[in-house]
Design an enzyme around this catalytic site. Sequence first.
Site, PDB file in Angstrom:
ATOM      1  N   LYS A 157       8.457  10.772   1.203  1.00  0.00           N
ATOM      2  CA  LYS A 157       7.391  10.005   2.142  1.00  0.00           C
ATOM      3  C   LYS A 157       8.783   9.268   2.942  1.00  0.00           C
ATOM      4  O   LYS A 157       8.917   9.398   4.096  1.00  0.00           O
ATOM      5  CB  LYS A 157       6.630   8.881   1.977  1.00  0.00           C
ATOM      6  CG  LYS A 157       6.100   8.206   2.679  1.00  0.00           C
ATOM      7  CD  LYS A 157       5.471   7.015   2.526  1.00  0.00           C
ATOM      8  CE  LYS A 157       6.337   6.073   1.394  1.00  0.00           C
ATOM      9  NZ  LYS A 157       5.970   4.768   1.603  1.00  0.00           N
ATOM     10  N   LEU A 217       0.785  -1.236  -0.060  1.00  0.00           N
ATOM     11  CA  LEU A 217      -0.095   0.063  -0.025  1.00  0.00           C
ATOM     12  C   LEU A 217       0.885   1.369   0.114  1.00  0.00           C
ATOM     13  O   LEU A 217       2.068   1.048   0.290  1.00  0.00           O
ATOM     14  CB  LEU A 217      -1.054   0.094   1.192  1.00  0.00           C
ATOM     15  CG  LEU A 217      -1.939  -1.285   0.939  1.00  0.00           C
ATOM     16  CD1 LEU A 217      -2.528  -1.535   2.601  1.00  0.00           C
ATOM     17  CD2 LEU A 217      -3.228  -0.870   0.228  1.00  0.00           C
ATOM     18  N   PRO A 218       0.245   2.420  -0.191  1.00  0.00           N
ATOM     19  CA  PRO A 218       1.003   3.423  -0.360  1.00  0.00           C
ATOM     20  C   PRO A 218       2.153   3.973   0.899  1.00  0.00           C
ATOM     21  O   PRO A 218       3.288   4.380   0.717  1.00  0.00           O
ATOM     22  CB  PRO A 218       0.004   4.883  -0.663  1.00  0.00           C
ATOM     23  CG  PRO A 218      -0.934   4.135  -1.403  1.00  0.00           C
ATOM     24  CD  PRO A 218      -1.236   2.672  -0.673  1.00  0.00           C
ATOM     25  N   THR A 230       6.359   0.323   2.481  1.00  0.00           N
ATOM     26  CA  THR A 230       7.147   1.067   3.324  1.00  0.00           C
ATOM     27  C   THR A 230       6.755   1.864   4.301  1.00  0.00           C
ATOM     28  O   THR A 230       6.159   3.039   3.843  1.00  0.00           O
ATOM     29  CB  THR A 230       8.363   1.920   2.066  1.00  0.00           C
ATOM     30  OG1 THR A 230       8.733   1.129   1.213  1.00  0.00           O
ATOM     31  CG2 THR A 230       9.231   2.461   2.995  1.00  0.00           C
ATOM     32  N   LYS A 278      14.849  -0.582   5.213  1.00  0.00           N
ATOM     33  CA  LYS A 278      14.683  -0.120   3.940  1.00  0.00           C
ATOM     34  C   LYS A 278      14.784   1.333   3.906  1.00  0.00           C
ATOM     35  O   LYS A 278      14.858   1.917   2.994  1.00  0.00           O
ATOM     36  CB  LYS A 278      13.129  -0.496   3.612  1.00  0.00           C
ATOM     37  CG  LYS A 278      12.144   0.323   2.530  1.00  0.00           C
ATOM     38  CD  LYS A 278      12.643   0.101   1.458  1.00  0.00           C
ATOM     39  CE  LYS A 278      12.237   0.729   0.153  1.00  0.00           C
ATOM     40  NZ  LYS A 278      12.551   0.668  -0.824  1.00  0.00           N
TER      41      LYS A 278
HETATM   42  P1  NAD Z   1       1.272   2.754  -5.941  1.00  0.00           P
HETATM   43  O1  NAD Z   1       0.558   3.970  -5.727  1.00  0.00           O
HETATM   44  O2  NAD Z   1       1.501   2.456  -7.236  1.00  0.00           O
HETATM   45  O3  NAD Z   1       0.003   1.423  -5.594  1.00  0.00           O
HETATM   46  C1  NAD Z   1      -0.472   1.525  -4.416  1.00  0.00           C
HETATM   47  C2  NAD Z   1      -1.724   0.757  -4.325  1.00  0.00           C
HETATM   48  O4  NAD Z   1      -2.640   0.769  -3.432  1.00  0.00           O
HETATM   49  C3  NAD Z   1      -2.827   1.462  -5.347  1.00  0.00           C
HETATM   50  O5  NAD Z   1      -3.226   0.849  -6.718  1.00  0.00           O
HETATM   51  C4  NAD Z   1      -4.008   1.990  -4.847  1.00  0.00           C
HETATM   52  O6  NAD Z   1      -4.938   1.797  -5.541  1.00  0.00           O
HETATM   53  C5  NAD Z   1      -4.015   0.803  -3.696  1.00  0.00           C
HETATM   54  N1  NAD Z   1      -4.666   1.350  -2.592  1.00  0.00           N
HETATM   55  C6  NAD Z   1      -4.493   2.564  -1.806  1.00  0.00           C
HETATM   56  N2  NAD Z   1      -5.422   2.545  -0.674  1.00  0.00           N
HETATM   57  C7  NAD Z   1      -5.805   1.437  -0.581  1.00  0.00           C
HETATM   58  C8  NAD Z   1      -6.676   0.892   0.395  1.00  0.00           C
HETATM   59  N3  NAD Z   1      -7.151   1.212   1.579  1.00  0.00           N
HETATM   60  N4  NAD Z   1      -7.203  -0.499   0.295  1.00  0.00           N
HETATM   61  C9  NAD Z   1      -6.721  -1.329  -0.959  1.00  0.00           C
HETATM   62  N5  NAD Z   1      -5.969  -0.623  -1.901  1.00  0.00           N
HETATM   63  C10 NAD Z   1      -5.466   0.447  -1.753  1.00  0.00           C
HETATM   64  O7  NAD Z   1       2.591   2.449  -5.092  1.00  0.00           O
HETATM   65  P2  NAD Z   1       3.941   1.593  -5.510  1.00  0.00           P
HETATM   66  O8  NAD Z   1       4.625   2.107  -6.325  1.00  0.00           O
HETATM   67  O9  NAD Z   1       3.140   0.185  -6.018  1.00  0.00           O
HETATM   68  O10 NAD Z   1       4.172   1.538  -3.947  1.00  0.00           O
HETATM   69  C11 NAD Z   1       3.782   0.478  -2.930  1.00  0.00           C
HETATM   70  C12 NAD Z   1       4.539   0.539  -1.776  1.00  0.00           C
HETATM   71  O11 NAD Z   1       6.018   0.247  -2.126  1.00  0.00           O
HETATM   72  C13 NAD Z   1       4.715   1.856  -1.288  1.00  0.00           C
HETATM   73  O12 NAD Z   1       5.026   1.871   0.395  1.00  0.00           O
HETATM   74  C14 NAD Z   1       6.284   2.515  -1.702  1.00  0.00           C
HETATM   75  O13 NAD Z   1       6.778   3.313  -0.783  1.00  0.00           O
HETATM   76  C15 NAD Z   1       6.821   1.226  -1.729  1.00  0.00           C
HETATM   77  N6  NAD Z   1       8.064   0.836  -2.818  1.00  0.00           N
HETATM   78  C16 NAD Z   1       8.000   1.550  -4.116  1.00  0.00           C
HETATM   79  C17 NAD Z   1       8.662   1.215  -5.088  1.00  0.00           C
HETATM   80  C18 NAD Z   1       8.751   1.728  -6.470  1.00  0.00           C
HETATM   81  O14 NAD Z   1       9.562   1.740  -7.193  1.00  0.00           O
HETATM   82  N7  NAD Z   1       7.318   2.042  -6.900  1.00  0.00           N
HETATM   83  C19 NAD Z   1       9.959   0.649  -4.674  1.00  0.00           C
HETATM   84  C20 NAD Z   1       9.934  -0.024  -3.508  1.00  0.00           C
HETATM   85  C21 NAD Z   1       9.050   0.215  -2.670  1.00  0.00           C
END
Ligand code: NAD
Length: 292
Positions: free
Chosen positions: A241, A67-68, A96, A172
């Site tokens: 964040k 999740l975000p 994260t 992380k």
């Molecule tokens: P993203 O915004 O693409 O995806 C998050 C998903 O969660 C979205 O599809 C959203 O609709 C869903 N969501 C939000 N609230 C929700 C809820 N209450 N119930 C169900 N679904 C819900 O984010 P991401 O890039 O996939 O990142 C996800 C996590 O991984 C974050 O914490 C980020 O910091 C971490 N991360 C991201 C990356 C990257 O390169 N994108 C790399 C490492 C770690």
Amino acid sequence: MVMTEQLLGFIGLGNMGGPMAANLSAAGNALICYDATGSAERAPNGAVHATDVAEVAQKAAIVFLCLPDGPIANTVSGELMSAPGRIVEVVVDNTTSGASEARATHEMLSEAGIAYADAPVSGGASGARAGTLAMMVAAPADLFSRLEPLLRPMAKNARHVGTEPGQGMAMKLLNNFLSGMAMAATSEAMAFGARQGLDMATIIDTVSVSSGTNTAITDKFPNRILSESFDSGFATRLMTKDLRLYVDSCKELDAPCLLSETLLDQVWGQMLAEKPASDFTEIYPFTLMRDK
Ligand code: NAD
């Protein structure tokens, strides 16, 4: 017909969670998936689509979250915990979320008899698609052993970093401080090189075999910035964040944060204010723009 007691839950199917769930599914696991902005279009082929978080809690014993941020992961964990007729017994948090947020979620879930592992990931959307992510798992040893076969299809580089809740998140956060610093510092160095008439491809080729090398030089600049695709899939809002969580954790523990706080206030925080929807690889054009 899929046996519901064998389903694994996956909540949050964005840039990271979508391909992670796809790899978990491709390894032969039956999934029930949920995403607040639409499960059907984001879930892997063959997965069950849940209508809400409660349905995941009722049909899966182990649930992954991607999740975000920490507050959302904590809210969703609360929904899993309080779902009527839930069978969920383990929550694996790939978000994260932050160290203190992970500890709070662990405490809440443990009061309801649900185990918690914080297991954030690194390697970007491309690593998520390839199944080559690093995963930093904090969990009791027996829980890690139980989870490990499930983690491998998503994270070739899964590591058991500690047994205390929050230690995976701490790993992380320190990693992302280093990654964010490498991107900002390399952008400044590239701007300097450009002023000196040096070609970006030549800088990449030379520094990658010299002592200044880092992941911005070996990956982000050649693959996302030189090509001007700016498509790492890691949003500036997420970088900011993570850095804020890192600086806050440093302050809580009285750990040194001179460079990380400057990086947050002077670079990523300002980029977020000016380019709120950007990919974090847009740091280079942002640096050039500020240089004018
Ligand atoms: P993203 O915004 O693409 O995806 C998050 C998903 O969660 C979205 O599809 C959203 O609709 C869903 N969501 C939000 N609230 C929700 C809820 N209450 N119930 C169900 N679904 C819900 O984010 P991401 O890039 O996939 O990142 C996800 C996590 O991984 C974050 O914490 C980020 O910091 C971490 N991360 C991201 C990356 C990257 O390169 N994108 C790399 C490492 C770690």
